[in-house]
Scaffold this motif. Structure first.
Motif, PDB file in Angstrom:
ATOM      1  N   GLY A   1      -9.525  11.450  -2.454  1.00 33.20           N
ATOM      2  CA  GLY A   1      -8.476  11.799  -3.412  1.00 33.20           C
ATOM      3  C   GLY A   1      -7.437  10.708  -3.542  1.00 33.20           C
ATOM      4  O   GLY A   1      -6.980  10.397  -4.654  1.00 33.20           O
ATOM      5  N   LEU A   2      -7.061  10.097  -2.431  1.00 30.50           N
ATOM      6  CA  LEU A   2      -6.093   9.002  -2.473  1.00 30.50           C
ATOM      7  C   LEU A   2      -6.655   7.800  -3.226  1.00 30.50           C
ATOM      8  O   LEU A   2      -5.950   7.162  -4.003  1.00 30.50           O
ATOM      9  CB  LEU A   2      -5.688   8.594  -1.056  1.00 30.50           C
ATOM     10  CG  LEU A   2      -4.872   9.637  -0.280  1.00 30.50           C
ATOM     11  CD1 LEU A   2      -4.772   9.249   1.179  1.00 30.50           C
ATOM     12  CD2 LEU A   2      -3.498   9.798  -0.891  1.00 30.50           C
ATOM     13  N   LEU A   3      -7.932   7.497  -2.999  1.00 29.54           N
ATOM     14  CA  LEU A   3      -8.555   6.381  -3.715  1.00 29.54           C
ATOM     15  C   LEU A   3      -8.637   6.665  -5.213  1.00 29.54           C
ATOM     16  O   LEU A   3      -8.320   5.800  -6.031  1.00 29.54           O
ATOM     17  CB  LEU A   3      -9.950   6.093  -3.163  1.00 29.54           C
ATOM     18  CG  LEU A   3     -10.002   5.354  -1.841  1.00 29.54           C
ATOM     19  CD1 LEU A   3     -11.436   5.251  -1.342  1.00 29.54           C
ATOM     20  CD2 LEU A   3      -9.398   3.978  -1.971  1.00 29.54           C
ATOM     21  N   ILE A   4      -9.051   7.879  -5.560  1.00 30.77           N
ATOM     22  CA  ILE A   4      -9.128   8.239  -6.980  1.00 30.77           C
ATOM     23  C   ILE A   4      -7.749   8.156  -7.614  1.00 30.77           C
ATOM     24  O   ILE A   4      -7.574   7.592  -8.699  1.00 30.77           O
ATOM     25  CB  ILE A   4      -9.742   9.642  -7.157  1.00 30.77           C
ATOM     26  CG1 ILE A   4     -11.226   9.609  -6.779  1.00 30.77           C
ATOM     27  CG2 ILE A   4      -9.566  10.130  -8.602  1.00 30.77           C
ATOM     28  CD1 ILE A   4     -11.860  10.991  -6.665  1.00 30.77           C
ATOM     29  N   GLY A   5      -6.741   8.684  -6.931  1.00 26.03           N
ATOM     30  CA  GLY A   5      -5.377   8.618  -7.449  1.00 26.03           C
ATOM     31  C   GLY A   5      -4.888   7.196  -7.618  1.00 26.03           C
ATOM     32  O   GLY A   5      -4.262   6.848  -8.627  1.00 26.03           O
ATOM     33  N   THR A   6      -5.193   6.334  -6.652  1.00 27.39           N
ATOM     34  CA  THR A   6      -4.786   4.936  -6.740  1.00 27.39           C
ATOM     35  C   THR A   6      -5.485   4.238  -7.899  1.00 27.39           C
ATOM     36  O   THR A   6      -4.855   3.523  -8.687  1.00 27.39           O
ATOM     37  CB  THR A   6      -5.087   4.205  -5.415  1.00 27.39           C
ATOM     38  OG1 THR A   6      -4.336   4.823  -4.371  1.00 27.39           O
ATOM     39  CG2 THR A   6      -4.731   2.737  -5.498  1.00 27.39           C
ATOM     40  N   VAL A   7      -6.801   4.454  -8.013  1.00 28.67           N
ATOM     41  CA  VAL A   7      -7.548   3.822  -9.097  1.00 28.67           C
ATOM     42  C   VAL A   7      -7.044   4.314 -10.452  1.00 28.67           C
ATOM     43  O   VAL A   7      -6.848   3.527 -11.383  1.00 28.67           O
ATOM     44  CB  VAL A   7      -9.065   4.075  -8.929  1.00 28.67           C
ATOM     45  CG1 VAL A   7      -9.830   3.633 -10.165  1.00 28.67           C
ATOM     46  CG2 VAL A   7      -9.585   3.343  -7.699  1.00 28.67           C
ATOM     47  N   LEU A   8      -6.788   5.616 -10.582  1.00 30.10           N
ATOM     48  CA  LEU A   8      -6.267   6.157 -11.845  1.00 30.10           C
ATOM     49  C   LEU A   8      -4.868   5.608 -12.138  1.00 30.10           C
ATOM     50  O   LEU A   8      -4.546   5.318 -13.290  1.00 30.10           O
ATOM     51  CB  LEU A   8      -6.256   7.681 -11.817  1.00 30.10           C
ATOM     52  CG  LEU A   8      -7.638   8.343 -11.847  1.00 30.10           C
ATOM     53  CD1 LEU A   8      -7.512   9.853 -11.686  1.00 30.10           C
ATOM     54  CD2 LEU A   8      -8.381   7.995 -13.124  1.00 30.10           C
ATOM     55  N   GLY A   9      -4.042   5.478 -11.099  1.00 24.07           N
ATOM     56  CA  GLY A   9      -2.720   4.905 -11.286  1.00 24.07           C
ATOM     57  C   GLY A   9      -2.781   3.471 -11.785  1.00 24.07           C
ATOM     58  O   GLY A   9      -1.997   3.061 -12.637  1.00 24.07           O
ATOM     59  N   VAL A  10      -3.748   2.714 -11.285  1.00 25.44           N
ATOM     60  CA  VAL A  10      -3.937   1.335 -11.741  1.00 25.44           C
ATOM     61  C   VAL A  10      -4.460   1.331 -13.176  1.00 25.44           C
ATOM     62  O   VAL A  10      -3.950   0.620 -14.041  1.00 25.44           O
ATOM     63  CB  VAL A  10      -4.906   0.572 -10.807  1.00 25.44           C
ATOM     64  CG1 VAL A  10      -5.303  -0.767 -11.392  1.00 25.44           C
ATOM     65  CG2 VAL A  10      -4.266   0.380  -9.439  1.00 25.44           C
ATOM     66  N   ALA A  11      -5.469   2.170 -13.437  1.00 22.20           N
ATOM     67  CA  ALA A  11      -6.122   2.165 -14.743  1.00 22.20           C
ATOM     68  C   ALA A  11      -5.230   2.719 -15.850  1.00 22.20           C
ATOM     69  O   ALA A  11      -5.171   2.168 -16.944  1.00 22.20           O
ATOM     70  CB  ALA A  11      -7.422   2.970 -14.671  1.00 22.20           C
ATOM     71  N   LEU A  12      -4.519   3.808 -15.580  1.00 26.93           N
ATOM     72  CA  LEU A  12      -3.780   4.502 -16.630  1.00 26.93           C
ATOM     73  C   LEU A  12      -2.327   4.082 -16.756  1.00 26.93           C
ATOM     74  O   LEU A  12      -1.740   4.194 -17.833  1.00 26.93           O
ATOM     75  CB  LEU A  12      -3.854   6.009 -16.403  1.00 26.93           C
ATOM     76  CG  LEU A  12      -5.269   6.610 -16.360  1.00 26.93           C
ATOM     77  CD1 LEU A  12      -5.211   8.085 -16.020  1.00 26.93           C
ATOM     78  CD2 LEU A  12      -5.993   6.365 -17.672  1.00 26.93           C
ATOM     79  N   PHE A  13      -1.722   3.635 -15.663  1.00 27.87           N
ATOM     80  CA  PHE A  13      -0.287   3.354 -15.676  1.00 27.87           C
ATOM     81  C   PHE A  13       0.047   1.902 -15.327  1.00 27.87           C
ATOM     82  O   PHE A  13       1.182   1.592 -15.013  1.00 27.87           O
ATOM     83  CB  PHE A  13       0.448   4.301 -14.721  1.00 27.87           C
ATOM     84  CG  PHE A  13       0.225   5.746 -15.059  1.00 27.87           C
ATOM     85  CD1 PHE A  13       0.801   6.302 -16.197  1.00 27.87           C
ATOM     86  CD2 PHE A  13      -0.571   6.540 -14.264  1.00 27.87           C
ATOM     87  CE1 PHE A  13       0.595   7.624 -16.516  1.00 27.87           C
ATOM     88  CE2 PHE A  13      -0.784   7.874 -14.575  1.00 27.87           C
ATOM     89  CZ  PHE A  13      -0.199   8.419 -15.717  1.00 27.87           C
TER      90      PHE A  13
END
Length: 147
Positions: A114-126
């Motif tokens: 979950g932390l990895l997915i959140g980090t990757v999404l934070g990089v990709a989307l924001f």
């Protein structure tokens, strides 16, 4: 191909999509270790990987001091300006959160995905920077009362 390898490929793809080369490289290395039958390295990586990574990160952060780009005088003046004092305080907070995060990730490995997915999404989307899993785990530890 087994489900674990597919998950590693999926995380690598997320790393590519989000232009997060550390995650992409890490997933490809882990996938290669699996494909090459070197799974005996996994217990060592689980036990020492975070420590080795933190050592390398610390070397990178301290290199300007070692190279002379940051002088003792500059360090001394850090204690005389409010922005530098705020930076010291934030540095202490982040180190504390990172420590809590490392403990939480070690005691509850199920949250790592979950932390990895959140980090990757934070990089990709924001347009974030992929430095967050330990700090995110530290903040999470404050929220769930672990660490």
């Amino acid at each position: 191909m087994d489900i674990t390898s597919l998950l590693l490929l999926g995380f690598a793809a997320l790393g590519i999509i989000s232009k997060n080369s550390p995650i992409t490289i890490a997933m490809v290395v882990l996938l290669l270790l699996r494909v090459l039958g070197l799974q005996q390295t996994f217990p060592w990586l689980e036990k020492y990987g975070l420590t080795v990574g933190i050592i390398i990160l610390t070397i990178g952060v301290m290199t300007p001091l070692a190279s002379g780009k940051i002088s003792l005088d500059t360090i001394w003046h850090s204690f005389l300006h409010w922005k530098s004092l705020a930076a010291i305080a934030v540095g202490i907070l982040v180190a504390y959160l990172g420590g809590r995060g490392a403990l939480l990730m070690g005691s509850q490995p199920t949250i790592i995905a979950g932390l990895l997915i959140g980090t990757v999404l934070g990089v990709a989307l924001f347009k974030g920077v992929p430095v967050g899993p330990l700090i995110a785990a530290g903040i999470l530890s404050l929220l769930i009362g672990r660490g």
